[in-house]
Design a protein around this motif. Structure first.
Motif, mmCIF file in Angstrom:
data_model
loop_
_atom_site.group_PDB
_atom_site.id
_atom_site.type_symbol
_atom_site.label_atom_id
_atom_site.label_comp_id
_atom_site.label_asym_id
_atom_site.label_seq_id
_atom_site.Cartn_x
_atom_site.Cartn_y
_atom_site.Cartn_z
ATOM 1 N N ALA A 53 0.825 -1.213 0.000
ATOM 2 C CA ALA A 53 0.000 0.000 0.000
ATOM 3 C C ALA A 53 0.854 1.256 0.000
ATOM 4 O O ALA A 53 0.321 2.360 -0.018
ATOM 5 C CB ALA A 53 -0.908 0.007 1.229
ATOM 6 N N ASP A 54 2.159 1.094 0.030
ATOM 7 C CA ASP A 54 3.039 2.245 0.224
ATOM 8 C C ASP A 54 4.061 2.413 -0.899
ATOM 9 O O ASP A 54 5.074 3.091 -0.730
ATOM 10 C CB ASP A 54 3.754 2.137 1.575
ATOM 11 N N GLY A 55 3.781 1.802 -2.057
ATOM 12 C CA GLY A 55 4.666 1.996 -3.197
ATOM 13 C C GLY A 55 5.914 1.140 -3.180
ATOM 14 O O GLY A 55 6.712 1.193 -4.109
ATOM 15 N N ARG A 56 6.088 0.340 -2.134
ATOM 16 C CA ARG A 56 7.272 -0.519 -2.071
ATOM 17 C C ARG A 56 6.825 -1.947 -2.352
ATOM 18 O O ARG A 56 5.721 -2.331 -1.989
ATOM 19 C CB ARG A 56 7.923 -0.398 -0.695
#
Lengths: 114, 142
Positions: A53-56
Motif C-alpha cells: 500500500a506504500d509503493g514498495r
C-alpha cells in the motif's frame, strides 16, 4: 493483579482478519534485521491476499512474514491479531496467530493503563 | 527527513514495532510511539515479547501512521534503527508539539509520571531517527 486471557478464539481471529482492509507487514531483510511496510488486505478463502500500500514491493515469495491487524476504538477496546506465515504470490496462509482483545479484561483495569 | 515525514511523526502516535524473535523470525506489534527530539520513544512492559526481542536484537523497524480507528494506511513513516533500553528513571523530554492523535484512554507522557514506570515493570525504549522512509500511497503520489 490477575492476568486475564485476552486472546481471541480462532473463529474470532478469522472473522477479524477477513474484515480488515489493511495492516502492517514485517519480515527480515538480507541482514536478518526486521523491516516493515503498509499493506492492503483481503480475505480469500482460508488465506489473505496482500498488496503493498506504500509503493514498495512485497518481499519475495517464500519469505516468512508477520502481518499486524489492529482496531483501536480506545485503549481498553484495542483488538489486534498478528498473523504469521509464508508469502506466496501475494497470498498468506496463516500458520500461526497471536491475538488480543482488551475488551475481555474485566473493568476496572487502571494498572494496565497504557 | 522530509517535512512531510516530520509532520507525520509529530502528529502520529499510532505505531507498529517490528522485531526479531528468538526463533529468528519477524513479528510486529502495535504500540504507542512518541516523537521527541530526534527519536521515537516507546514504553512497554520489560516482560513483554517485544521488549525481550528488542533487548536481544536491538535492530527494529517502526511504522508510524496518523490515523485513528480503522486499518493502518498511508501516509506513514518507517523508522529503522537500534532500540536503546533506557534506565528506569528515564523520561522522554517534553513534547515540542502535542500529538494530534492519541488513542482514547492514553495520555501523552509527562516527565515524572509514574504510570509509565509501574515500579520498574515498564521501561522506555528510544529509537534515533537515523533511517526514515516516507510511506505513501502510490496513487496519491501520481
Amino acid at each position: 493483579m490477575p492476568r486475564h486471557d485476552v486472546a481471541m478464539t480462532p473463529e474470532e481471529v478469522a472473522a477479524f482478519v477477513q474484515d480488515e482492509e489493511g495492516g502492517v507487514l514485517a519480515h527480515l531483510d538480507e541482514h536478518g534485521d526486521p523491516t516493515a511496510g503498509l499493506v492492503t488486505s483481503r480475505g480469500l478463502g482460508t488465506g489473505i491476499l496482500l498488496a503493498a500500500a506504500d509503493g514498495r514491493p512485497l518481499p519475495p515469495d517464500g519469505t516468512p512474514v508477520c502481518v499486524a491487524y489492529e482496531r483501536e476504538p480506545s485503549y481498553s477496546g484495542v483488538r489486534a491479531a498478528l498473523v504469521l506465515g509464508v508469502l506466496g504470490g501475494g497470498r498468506l496462509e496463516p500458520e500461526r496467530t497471536i491475538s488480543f482483545d482488551f475488551a475481555k479484561i474485566p473493568a476496572p483495569t487502571r494498572e494496565d493503563d497504557h | 527527513m522530509t517535512d512531510r515525514a516530520y509532520a507525520i511523526l509529530e502528529a502520529g502516535t499510532r505505531g507498529f514495532v517490528a522485531t526479531r524473535t528468538a526463533a529468528g523470525g519477524a513479528v510486529v506489534h502495535p504500540i504507542s510511539v512518541f516523537h521527541r527530539e530526534g527519536a521515537l520513544w516507546m514504553n512497554t512492559y520489560l516482560k513483554s515479547a517485544k521488549a525481550r526481542n528488542m533487548i536481544r536484537h536491538p535492530a527494529v523497524a517502526v511504522v508510524v501512521v496518523g490515523s485513528g480507528d480503522g486499518a493502518p494506511r498511508p501516509p506513514g513513516v518507517l523508522v529503522r534503527g537500534r532500540a536503546e533500553l533506557l534506565p528506569e528513571d528515564a523520561d522522554p523530554p517534553p513534547a515540542r508539539v502535542e500529538p494530534a492523535y492519541l488513542l482514547p484512554g492514553v495520555t501523552a507522557p509527562v516527565p515524572g509520571d509514574p504510570i509509565w514506570s509501574l515500579d520498574g515493570r515498564r521501561r522506555w525504549f528510544r529509537v534515533p531517527l537515523a533511517d526514515v522512509t516516507l510511506l505513501e500511497d502510490p496513487d496519491a503520489q501520481a
